[in-house]
Motif scaffolding. Structure first.
Motif, PDB file in Angstrom:
ATOM      1  N   UNK A  59       0.821  -1.206   0.000  1.00 14.92           N
ATOM      2  CA  UNK A  59       0.000   0.000   0.000  1.00 14.92           C
ATOM      3  C   UNK A  59       0.854   1.255   0.000  1.00 14.92           C
ATOM      4  N   UNK A  60       2.007   1.222   0.688  1.00 15.09           N
ATOM      5  CA  UNK A  60       2.849   2.425   0.788  1.00 15.09           C
ATOM      6  C   UNK A  60       3.733   2.650  -0.438  1.00 15.09           C
ATOM      7  N   UNK A  61       3.694   1.734  -1.413  1.00 14.34           N
ATOM      8  CA  UNK A  61       4.346   1.844  -2.721  1.00 14.34           C
ATOM      9  C   UNK A  61       5.856   1.714  -2.676  1.00 14.34           C
ATOM     10  N   UNK A  62       6.527   2.332  -1.717  1.00 14.67           N
ATOM     11  CA  UNK A  62       7.966   2.131  -1.550  1.00 14.67           C
ATOM     12  C   UNK A  62       8.821   2.721  -2.657  1.00 14.67           C
ATOM     13  N   UNK A  63       8.430   3.889  -3.195  1.00 14.04           N
ATOM     14  CA  UNK A  63       9.225   4.559  -4.225  1.00 14.04           C
ATOM     15  C   UNK A  63      10.398   5.275  -3.564  1.00 14.04           C
ATOM     16  N   UNK A  64      11.603   5.098  -4.109  1.00 12.74           N
ATOM     17  CA  UNK A  64      12.792   5.765  -3.570  1.00 12.74           C
ATOM     18  C   UNK A  64      12.849   7.196  -4.097  1.00 12.74           C
ATOM     19  N   UNK A  65      12.755   8.155  -3.181  1.00 13.15           N
ATOM     20  CA  UNK A  65      12.627   9.565  -3.553  1.00 13.15           C
ATOM     21  C   UNK A  65      13.866  10.088  -4.273  1.00 13.15           C
ATOM     22  N   UNK A  66      15.047   9.579  -3.914  1.00 11.96           N
ATOM     23  CA  UNK A  66      16.293  10.117  -4.472  1.00 11.96           C
ATOM     24  C   UNK A  66      16.639   9.528  -5.842  1.00 11.96           C
ATOM     25  N   UNK A  67      15.878   8.524  -6.273  1.00  9.01           N
ATOM     26  CA  UNK A  67      16.129   7.896  -7.575  1.00  9.01           C
ATOM     27  C   UNK A  67      15.117   8.377  -8.599  1.00  9.01           C
ATOM     28  N   UNK A  68      15.500   8.372  -9.865  1.00 12.35           N
ATOM     29  CA  UNK A  68      14.557   8.716 -10.930  1.00 12.35           C
ATOM     30  C   UNK A  68      13.548   7.580 -11.103  1.00 12.35           C
ATOM     31  N   UNK A  69      12.514   7.871 -11.867  1.00 16.93           N
ATOM     32  CA  UNK A  69      11.501   6.844 -12.121  1.00 16.93           C
ATOM     33  C   UNK A  69      12.128   5.614 -12.771  1.00 16.93           C
ATOM     34  N   UNK A  70      13.020   5.836 -13.744  1.00 19.04           N
ATOM     35  CA  UNK A  70      13.626   4.685 -14.421  1.00 19.04           C
ATOM     36  C   UNK A  70      14.590   3.940 -13.510  1.00 19.04           C
ATOM     37  N   UNK A  71      15.314   4.655 -12.655  1.00 19.35           N
ATOM     38  CA  UNK A  71      16.202   3.985 -11.697  1.00 19.35           C
ATOM     39  C   UNK A  71      15.393   3.142 -10.711  1.00 19.35           C
ATOM     40  N   UNK A  72      14.246   3.671 -10.259  1.00 19.48           N
ATOM     41  CA  UNK A  72      13.345   2.883  -9.410  1.00 19.48           C
ATOM     42  C   UNK A  72      12.886   1.626 -10.129  1.00 19.48           C
ATOM     43  N   UNK A  73      12.562   1.784 -11.404  1.00 23.09           N
ATOM     44  CA  UNK A  73      12.064   0.660 -12.205  1.00 23.09           C
ATOM     45  C   UNK A  73      13.115  -0.442 -12.331  1.00 23.09           C
ATOM     46  N   UNK A  74      14.373  -0.045 -12.488  1.00 22.64           N
ATOM     47  CA  UNK A  74      15.436  -1.014 -12.739  1.00 22.64           C
ATOM     48  C   UNK A  74      16.014  -1.610 -11.456  1.00 22.64           C
ATOM     49  N   UNK A  75      15.575  -1.123 -10.300  1.00 28.04           N
ATOM     50  CA  UNK A  75      16.179  -1.523  -9.034  1.00 28.04           C
ATOM     51  C   UNK A  75      15.962  -2.990  -8.665  1.00 28.04           C
ATOM     52  N   UNK A  76      14.735  -3.525  -8.727  1.00 29.01           N
ATOM     53  CA  UNK A  76      14.537  -4.914  -8.273  1.00 29.01           C
ATOM     54  C   UNK A  76      15.267  -5.909  -9.168  1.00 29.01           C
ATOM     55  N   UNK A  77      15.721  -7.018  -8.600  1.00 30.01           N
ATOM     56  CA  UNK A  77      16.391  -8.046  -9.398  1.00 30.01           C
ATOM     57  C   UNK A  77      15.394  -8.852 -10.217  1.00 30.01           C
ATOM     58  N   UNK A  78      15.891  -9.520 -11.230  1.00 29.14           N
ATOM     59  CA  UNK A  78      15.076 -10.490 -11.971  1.00 29.14           C
ATOM     60  C   UNK A  78      14.959 -11.757 -11.124  1.00 29.14           C
ATOM     61  N   UNK A  79      13.739 -12.208 -10.886  1.00 32.43           N
ATOM     62  CA  UNK A  79      13.555 -13.403 -10.055  1.00 32.43           C
ATOM     63  C   UNK A  79      13.143 -14.621 -10.876  1.00 32.43           C
ATOM     64  N   UNK A  80      12.687 -14.386 -12.104  1.00 34.26           N
ATOM     65  CA  UNK A  80      12.268 -15.495 -12.963  1.00 34.26           C
ATOM     66  C   UNK A  80      12.297 -15.019 -14.411  1.00 34.26           C
ATOM     67  N   UNK A  81      12.338 -15.977 -15.323  1.00 33.92           N
ATOM     68  CA  UNK A  81      12.299 -15.632 -16.741  1.00 33.92           C
ATOM     69  C   UNK A  81      10.921 -15.100 -17.115  1.00 33.92           C
ATOM     70  N   UNK A  82      10.871 -14.302 -18.174  1.00 32.58           N
ATOM     71  CA  UNK A  82       9.587 -13.848 -18.690  1.00 32.58           C
ATOM     72  C   UNK A  82       9.130 -12.507 -18.171  1.00 32.58           C
ATOM     73  N   UNK A  83       9.998 -11.802 -17.443  1.00 32.54           N
ATOM     74  CA  UNK A  83       9.633 -10.462 -16.988  1.00 32.54           C
ATOM     75  C   UNK A  83       9.504  -9.508 -18.160  1.00 32.54           C
ATOM     76  N   UNK A  84       8.694  -8.480 -18.002  1.00 31.61           N
ATOM     77  CA  UNK A  84       8.492  -7.501 -19.074  1.00 31.61           C
ATOM     78  C   UNK A  84       9.745  -6.645 -19.262  1.00 31.61           C
ATOM     79  N   UNK A  85      10.081  -6.377 -20.518  1.00 34.14           N
ATOM     80  CA  UNK A  85      11.164  -5.455 -20.828  1.00 34.14           C
ATOM     81  C   UNK A  85      10.725  -4.022 -20.598  1.00 34.14           C
ATOM     82  N   UNK A  86      11.695  -3.125 -20.550  1.00 33.38           N
ATOM     83  CA  UNK A  86      11.402  -1.710 -20.286  1.00 33.38           C
ATOM     84  C   UNK A  86      10.487  -1.135 -21.362  1.00 33.38           C
TER      85      UNK A  86
END
Length: 234
Positions: free
Chosen positions: A87-114
């Motif tokens: 619910x709290x979303x957890x967006x990192x304020x000091x990072x750009x939107x794209x840096x936030x997007x790229x932050x989590x690791x890949x956990x499985x195949x088939x994730x969406x590309x940017x």
């Protein structure tokens, strides 16, 4: 037969000495959208957090794609293909939107590309270089959703994603959930906004005092409206 992706049996959860969940039982089949309904404090968010291993103590059984996860650490649960949008979303304020997007690791195949994500969320492409603090509430919610889609997770736990957002954004989120369902994602929604959740879900679970008190399918919604009014005041 449709594969059962999530099965919870006799789940109890505590925060410190507070016993929040009292024997929750529910199941979710692959490709379903399931909504947890209930008043604030009913235990819906705690159920989501317990699935992810984020509560203090858990007892019972949580099987993800047939694998018991009740004793696993949160990062190992995520690697079973589970994405959690809190619910709290957890967006990192000091990072750009794209840096936030790229932050989590890949956990499985088939994730969406940017590029695929930006096609689904064109607002994020426009705001790719903007700091997290400059994004609107709706843009932050889209970014929180986009992050878990990039990881390869196929079971998505979405907690109050429509809360506090403008109707036009809520409508877009609803369209996005239907698109993800068509692509075979499995989604568990916690929603206070019944009008948003009602047309999206295949099945509904109603929670009260940390347990499931009722479950029914989409085609049984009309006949259960009286009961929902009693439990939810909708």
């Amino acid at each position: 037969m449709t594969t059962e992706l999530l099965r919870i049996e006799d789940l109890h959860a505590w925060y410190g000495e507070s016993h929040i969940l009292h024997g929750v039982n529910l199941s979710v089949k692959q490709g379903e959208v399931v909504t947890l309904l209930g008043r604030n404090g009913a235990g819906r968010t705690t159920t989501m957090r317990a699935i992810m291993g984020l509560t203090g103590t858990r007892k019972g059984s949580i099987k993800i794609n047939g694998e018991e996860s009740i004793k696993l650490a949160p990062h190992k649960i995520a690697r079973l293909g589970v994405g959690y949008c809190p619910e709290e979303r957890g967006i990192f304020a000091s990072l750009t939107a794209e840096e936030n997007l790229m932050l989590p690791p890949t956990i499985a195949e088939g994730g969406m590309g940017v590029d695929e994500i930006y096609s689904m969320f064109p607002n994020l492409k426009e705001r790719a270089g903007s700091p997290g603090t400059r994004l609107s509430g709706g843009e932050q919610q889209m970014l929180a959703m986009a992050r878990i889609l990039r990881t390869g997770a196929r079971l998505l736990l979405l907690d109050e994603i429509s809360e506090g957002l403008a109707p036009v954004i809520v409508q877009k989120l609803g369209e996005m959930i239907l698109t993800l369902k068509k692509r075979g994602y499995t989604i568990v929604l916690v929603e206070q906004n019944f009008r948003f959740a009602a047309p999206l879900a295949d099945r509904f679970y109603v929670m009260e005092h940390g347990t499931i008190v009722k479950q029914f399918a989409q085609q049984q919604l009309a006949q259960n409206m009286g009961m929902l009014q009693e439990y939810l005041g909708v």
